[in-house]
Design a protein around this motif. Sequence first.
Motif, short mmCIF file in Angstrom:
data_model
loop_
_atom_site.label_atom_id
_atom_site.label_comp_id
_atom_site.label_asym_id
_atom_site.label_seq_id
_atom_site.Cartn_x
_atom_site.Cartn_y
_atom_site.Cartn_z
N GLU A 117 15.76 16.60 7.50
CA GLU A 117 16.89 17.03 8.34
C GLU A 117 17.94 17.74 7.48
O GLU A 117 18.48 18.78 7.86
CB GLU A 117 17.51 15.81 9.03
CG GLU A 117 18.85 16.05 9.69
CD GLU A 117 18.85 17.14 10.74
OE1 GLU A 117 19.91 17.77 10.93
OE2 GLU A 117 17.79 17.39 11.36
N SER A 150 26.37 30.12 0.86
CA SER A 150 25.60 28.86 0.81
C SER A 150 25.68 28.29 -0.59
O SER A 150 25.50 29.02 -1.58
CB SER A 150 24.14 29.11 1.21
OG SER A 150 23.56 30.06 0.33
N ASP A 203 16.58 21.21 6.45
CA ASP A 203 16.57 22.16 7.57
C ASP A 203 17.99 22.59 7.96
O ASP A 203 18.23 23.76 8.26
CB ASP A 203 15.87 21.54 8.78
CG ASP A 203 14.37 21.39 8.56
OD1 ASP A 203 13.85 21.99 7.60
OD2 ASP A 203 13.72 20.64 9.33
N ALA A 204 18.93 21.62 7.95
CA ALA A 204 20.32 21.95 8.32
C ALA A 204 20.90 22.99 7.36
O ALA A 204 21.62 23.91 7.77
CB ALA A 204 21.18 20.69 8.30
N ALA A 256 31.73 20.31 6.76
CA ALA A 256 30.31 20.12 7.08
C ALA A 256 29.52 20.01 5.78
O ALA A 256 29.69 20.84 4.88
CB ALA A 256 29.81 21.30 7.92
N GLU A 270 18.93 26.49 7.74
CA GLU A 270 19.27 27.18 8.98
C GLU A 270 20.75 27.56 9.07
O GLU A 270 21.19 28.13 10.07
CB GLU A 270 18.89 26.29 10.17
CG GLU A 270 17.38 26.08 10.30
CD GLU A 270 17.02 24.90 11.20
OE1 GLU A 270 17.95 24.37 11.89
OE2 GLU A 270 15.85 24.50 11.22
N GLY A 271 21.54 27.20 8.04
CA GLY A 271 22.94 27.59 8.00
C GLY A 271 23.86 26.70 8.82
O GLY A 271 25.03 27.04 9.03
N ARG A 272 23.35 25.56 9.30
CA ARG A 272 24.21 24.65 10.08
C ARG A 272 25.23 23.95 9.19
O ARG A 272 26.27 23.51 9.65
CB ARG A 272 23.35 23.62 10.82
CG ARG A 272 22.63 24.23 12.02
CD ARG A 272 21.85 23.19 12.80
NE ARG A 272 20.55 22.94 12.21
CZ ARG A 272 20.08 21.73 11.89
NH1 ARG A 272 20.84 20.67 12.09
NH2 ARG A 272 18.88 21.58 11.38
N VAL A 273 24.92 23.80 7.90
CA VAL A 273 25.90 23.31 6.93
C VAL A 273 25.90 24.27 5.74
O VAL A 273 24.85 24.78 5.36
CB VAL A 273 25.59 21.87 6.44
CG1 VAL A 273 25.73 20.86 7.55
CG2 VAL A 273 24.21 21.78 5.81
#
Length: 930
Positions: free
Chosen positions: A299, A260, A302-303, A284, A306-309
């Motif tokens: 947003e 990250s 949170d993204a 991403a 949560e590891g979405r990006v």
Amino acid sequence: MKDCFEMLDPRIRSALASMGFSRPTETQEKAIPAIMSGDNVLVIAPTGTGKTEAAMLPALHGVINGEKGKGFKVIYVTPLRALNRDMLKRLTQWSKELGVSIEVRHGDTPQHERRKQALSPPDVLITTPETLQAIFLGPRMRHHLKAVRYVIVDEVHELASSKRGSQLTIALERLARYADFQRIGLSATVGCPEDVASFLGGVGRRVRIVEVSIEKALDFHVTIPVAGNEDKRLAKKLLTDPDIAAQIREMVRLIHENRSTLMFVNTRQSAEAIGARFRRLGEAIAVHHGSLSKEARIEAEDAFKEGRVPVLVCTSSMELGIDIGDISHVIQYMSPREVCRLVQRVGRAGHRVGETSKGTIIAINEDDASEAWAIARRAMAGEIEGVSLHDKPYDALANQVCAIAIEYGEISADSIFELVKKAYPYRGLSRIEFDLVLKQLAEERVIFVNEAGVISKRGKTRPYMYENLSMIPDEKRYDIQDVISGRMVGTLDEAFVINTEVGAVFITKGDMWRIVEITEDRVRVEPVENPQAEVPSWTGEEIPVPFAVAMEVGAVRRVVEEMKGGSAVSLIMARYPTDEHTAKKFVDYVRRQLDEGCPVPTDRRVVVEEAERTIVINACFGHKVNETLGRVVTALLASRLGGGVAMEIDPYRIKLELPKRVRAIDIVKLISDLDPAFVEPIIEKTLKNTMLLKWKMVHVARKFGALSRDVDYERISMGKLLKVFDGTPMYEEAVREIFHDKLDVENAKKALEMIRSGEISLVAGRLSLIGGSGFTGGRELMAPETADRSILMALKDRIMNDHVLLFCLNCKRYSAKKRVEDVEDPPVCPVCGSRFIAALKPWEREDMEMARHPEKLKTEDEKLKVKRVYRNGNIVLSHGKKAVIALASRGLGPESASRVIAKLKEDEDDFYRDILRAEREYVRTRRFWV
């Protein structure tokens, strides 16, 4: 061996165990005993070392073991609503485990929640400085303040350097009249702990400083990525140049190597531009900055969490410790400008105890790299900048006087003066100054002061206070409109607009624009034709480089000048965290300057260079000192030359554009003869002619209640403002704030003294490599060289979609409104078959009616307009649709259209370039002749 957790209530220890806190951090080990002793405490520690728990655990211990009953027991103040939200998330588990009520209150809190808090106050209230002000205004909420036992001020260093902080210090003194509470401050590492402690505690109170060293391993690396063949291919894909492509490639590599990554940039524009380029590569990414909506920021947070990006690109919006999970690496794009920023930003990586915080600084050129070196070295040595506190700001004082008048109804001026003097920023406030502020407020009818010196509220007081809970200026926003395409491209803050002028170049959304007109609510701009040849005069919210950092950059240049090439590279690599390529690139930069026979500007040499009507003063003094010296030199030159002098500064140069040529040697003499004692008076005198002072005066006047919140400063003349406000506390405060925020008079005087003593030499020369390579801020956002073509295509597209009014001058019966694209070539009247047709702009319908009824013409002006209509028709008769295209533009009338129409046969691009030039001239000059 016992740890500090043993001092806490068993219920807290049980909660700690269930929540996975096995042992305290170093920060907690030092801070918890200090806080539990009852002392006022300032905790200074790097991000991610458990400061929040270090403060809250002793406070929660006090709450569950203290007196029961209604009222706030703990007030937790943060500078941002986002931090409030984040803090509530972090403390919710503690609330459940201990049965302690914890709630948030700020400007967005719904009315039903406010009502509930007034009837049943939480034990812990998380709030902002502004909402704390509002709590004092209601009798029921004010009553709940009597229960306060702890006030925790988070990110206290951030508040200490602002007027919001000055306002808060008085609010804390007001609170001290209701309750006996303990003050706890949480701060990032700062260079002046004693100042921040005094700010927190106020006059006469001891504040214990608990400081945790920043030597939790910091690992920096500064690099200028090398552009290779693959970057040439990538540059085409990204529509940029190979150097920037290499920077993007290096970012992608680092992101792929780490779980990250938090990427910091210095401006919102950079964040958006990098985000757009990453998306173009299919990477991403989430973007986070202050101009985005709250929903968009949440947003993005949170993204990432949560590891979405895998990467979050952000500005200083992420410096203040919002919880976004574990961060394995930090990238800083371009120098962070200040040591404290680098420490805070890179400190966000490696949050676990004992972990190393790793950060890579990607520099864009030699100046940027050497600046980053100086900052990284200082960070590792603990040489952090101090916090610049405001000194008795009058508008914050006026604000609090009004608040106290509402709070008490009636109160003596002596009592307020005694209270205010306990707040650290007002320790030097004289009674004369205080009485002048009272007099001003009374004249504005915001308060009433009777002959006995008793202050009372008036009808205007409460509305004033609700309008002015915050010391943050109320700024309007301006729409940015592209004059070529007609589309809206974004917005600008009022602060930027009043500090700029027509012709200035700036960057927004990754593109460069030149201002062609400023109206009441709109800034009209044109795309910059050749971005690689332009110098942006504004690149966003510029962070000033301090005097000491800029001087160290000068010292690195001097060392390279004095040493041989190879040994200089080795020395740089030994002293600074960098690689051989970057060090060699910098050494070559200095060597090329010497090879050209030009003196190198260093910490001991100022070089004044000339080229035509341009003067560049190479001075390694930082933004604020160069701004100060530049303003003085500009004022002196303007009075001598009898014309305007344009100025642009960066940390290492002052660039002047003069009305006529001036020799560098003359500037050398002017600076050499400048008495440091004259710096301040010269600047104050010249400020009276600036939009900056006007803007500041308007905002200060609003805080005094002298101007309403919605007043439009553009409708108030500078002369009238000065006449009304000169000599008042409002004028004094506006000038003081400019000196505090924009200038560095003391170090400017120091630099001049060093020049006068010979410690710094002053020499003249011609424009050199170093002198000409400045002002690169924002060039990382430039478009490719094909921008000229894309601008012309946008212009063509807009003209083709514009409308013209076709009118037959033969039969005078036919008229029609058509899109330019739909006009036939040549235009023919469907009624009489004539080609004698005028192509008018839609707003010229009145001129058409006059041509239709020439017998009704009365004035010479009307006859002239009809003559222009016939001239228009003759051009269309001769050139057909080419003339319609030219006449539909906003810059060409019949007299000038025929000159450019012939070019359409030779080169269509030249034809549209001529139209573009005419439109620019029209926009620039129309306010003088419309």
